[in-house]
Structure formats: structure tokens, C-alpha cells
Design a protein around this motif. Structure first.
Motif, PDB file in Angstrom:
ATOM      1  N   ASN A  30      -2.279   0.828  -2.247  1.00  0.00           N
ATOM      2  CA  ASN A  30      -1.919  -0.145  -1.340  1.00  0.00           C
ATOM      3  C   ASN A  30      -0.812  -1.137  -2.171  1.00  0.00           C
ATOM      4  OD1 ASN A  30      -2.699   0.239   1.303  1.00  0.00           O
ATOM      5  ND2 ASN A  30      -4.488   0.307   0.419  1.00  0.00           N
ATOM      6  N   ASN A  31      -0.900  -1.242  -3.558  1.00  0.00           N
ATOM      7  CA  ASN A  31      -0.149  -2.092  -4.300  1.00  0.00           C
ATOM      8  C   ASN A  31       0.173  -1.340  -5.542  1.00  0.00           C
ATOM      9  OD1 ASN A  31       0.607  -4.478  -5.871  1.00  0.00           O
ATOM     10  ND2 ASN A  31      -1.071  -5.501  -5.666  1.00  0.00           N
ATOM     11  N   GLU A  90      -3.296  -0.758  -7.182  1.00  0.00           N
ATOM     12  CA  GLU A  90      -4.470  -1.149  -6.284  1.00  0.00           C
ATOM     13  C   GLU A  90      -4.606  -0.197  -5.377  1.00  0.00           C
ATOM     14  OE1 GLU A  90      -4.190  -5.040  -4.630  1.00  0.00           O
ATOM     15  OE2 GLU A  90      -5.179  -4.565  -2.916  1.00  0.00           O
ATOM     16  N   ILE A  93      -7.266  -0.730   0.322  1.00  0.00           N
ATOM     17  CA  ILE A  93      -6.902  -2.119   1.000  1.00  0.00           C
ATOM     18  C   ILE A  93      -8.089  -3.387   0.623  1.00  0.00           C
ATOM     19  CG2 ILE A  93      -8.104  -1.775   3.057  1.00  0.00           C
ATOM     20  CD1 ILE A  93      -5.490  -3.179   4.451  1.00  0.00           C
ATOM     21  N   ASP A  95      -9.742  -3.072  -2.295  1.00  0.00           N
ATOM     22  CA  ASP A  95     -10.094  -2.779  -3.671  1.00  0.00           C
ATOM     23  C   ASP A  95      -9.781  -3.770  -4.547  1.00  0.00           C
ATOM     24  OD1 ASP A  95      -9.430  -0.144  -6.102  1.00  0.00           O
ATOM     25  OD2 ASP A  95     -11.012  -1.471  -5.924  1.00  0.00           O
TER      26      ASP A  95
END
Lengths: 110, 114
Positions: A30-31, A90, A93, A95
């Protein structure tokens, strides 16, 4: 946990050369951030790029989330580009924490 | 402030001593993280705060490590009975409100345990 692999581990460039650094990750994310750690140890944000392409001056990055990799491009390298480049992801969502790769050490020679 | 600040920049201590490392995040950032970086490696997660509470402390290596953030701003990482293996750079980061946000890192505290 999620695995983050960066390649190559070391890169020596002549000033003015172009280069590509790669980051592979083992799960959906997500990142994704790219950092430059300068010789004094400061981690400098380069890109927040969970997907797509971004450019900032001589640097650009592309993340292909479906194929679980990201690329960092350095064009017309300068001696000030020397240092360690880290990719960090990451996973979920919820984490929050970043998992870092081992880094690519870039040395640009004048 | 303009960025994340950490004090001290360097700390040398003797095995068995207690140390405190301080982090001052970017003003207005509710999320704060501590990481540890050993020589030649990438940073490793220690603990995450959302406001005053530790939302995830799964990265703390053992019960000698503890961190607080009593007013939701400044955080202190505390290490009891230090060991030589604790020598590393301790990095603090903050983000606006947590997940899927850019994390901004401080300059780190270099801890050396003799």
C-alpha cells in the motif's frame, strides 16, 4: 513478513552516466518509498510511489504494483548522488511500518 | 518544526547503563515511528505510535526496550541494561496520520555501547 530485494548491491558510476536501481517485493503493498541516505546518515525522501511514475529533476521512479517491482532512474549522475538508496514498503493498509531493503550503494566518480 | 529532530546526535555508554533517546516529530504529525539501523543494513521497525498510544510495538527486541509519547508529540526511547549488541543508529520518523502516508525521518542517534 514481506521480503524486499534491491539490486544491484553496489554501483560505481562515472559522473554524467545514467543508472537504474531495482526493488522487488514479495507481496502486494500500500506504500512504497525511495530514500537516499547521504554520507552523514540522513534518510532523504525521494518518492512516495505505491504505483505509477513520478519525476523530480534528474530522478524518476516507476512502480508496477501488479508485478511487484519498482525502478529508480538516475540521469546525468553527479558526485552528490553518492550514497545508499533504499526502497521501503508498507504491506497492508493497517500495517503502518516500513520494511526496508538492504540498499544499493552508489558511488559517483568525478 | 521544519523536520524531525533527534537528540542526542551521538551517545556513548557503558554496558549495563540506562539510556534515553529523544525524538521531536514534525509539528501536527500524529504518527511516530522508531527504527534501528545496524551497520550495512536497512532500518528495522521497532515501534509505532498513533497519538499517545503505542499501536504496534512488535519490533521491540526484548523488554529492555520501552518507548513513551505522553502528550502525543515528543517521544522517548528508553533502553535499560544496555548491551554491546544495542549499538546502532536509532532513527525516528513521523507521518501526518499513519498508514499510506509519507514517513519523514530524523537524523538519528548513534548509540555506542562499550
Amino acid at each position: 513478513g514481506i521480503q524486499v530485494e534491491q539490486s544491484p548491491p553496489d554501483l560505481i558510476l562515472q559522473e554524467g552516466a545514467n543508472s537504474t536501481l531495482r526493488c522487488n517485493f514479495s507481496d502486494s503493498v500500500n506504500n512504497l518509498q525511495w530514500f537516499h541516505q547521504n554520507p552523514w546518515g540522513q534518510l532523504i525522501n525521494l518518492f512516495y510511489i505505491p504505483s505509477g511514475t513520478k519525476q523530480n529533476g534528474r530522478l524518476s521512479a516507476t512502480t508496477v504494483a501488479t508485478e511487484r517491482y519498482s525502478l529508480l532512474y538516475i540521469s546525468s549522475s553527479q558526485t552528490t548522488d553518492s550514497g545508499v538508496y533504499f526502497c521501503a514498503v508498507e504491506k497492508n493498509i493497517d500495517d503502518y511500518k516500513l520494511s526496508f531493503g538492504a540498499g544499493t550503494t552508489v558511488t559517483v566518480r568525478a | 518544526g521544519a523536520g524531525v529532530s533527534q537528540t542526542p546526535s551521538n551517545k556513548v555508554t557503558e554496558k549495563g547503563k540506562y539510556v534515553e533517546l529523544r525524538c521531536d516529530p514534525i509539528s501536527g504529525h500524529t504518527a511516530l515511528y522508531w527504527y534501528r539501523q545496524s551497520l550495512g543494513q536497512g532500518p528495522e521497525f521497532l515501534i509505532y505510535f498513533q497519538g499517545t498510544g503505542a499501536a504496534d510495538d512488535s519490533g521491540l527486541p526484548n523488554d529492555r526496550f520501552f518507548a513513551v509519547r505522553p502528550e502525543g508529540s515528543v517521544s522517548t526511547l528508553k533502553i535499560q541494561r544496555t548491551e554491546r549488541g544495542d549499538s546502532a543508529v536509532y532513527l525516528c520518523a513521523s507521518s501526518l496520520d499513519g498508514t499510506q502516508e509519507t514517513q519523514y525521518f530524523g537524523p538519528g542517534t548513534r548509540l555506542l555501547v562499550l
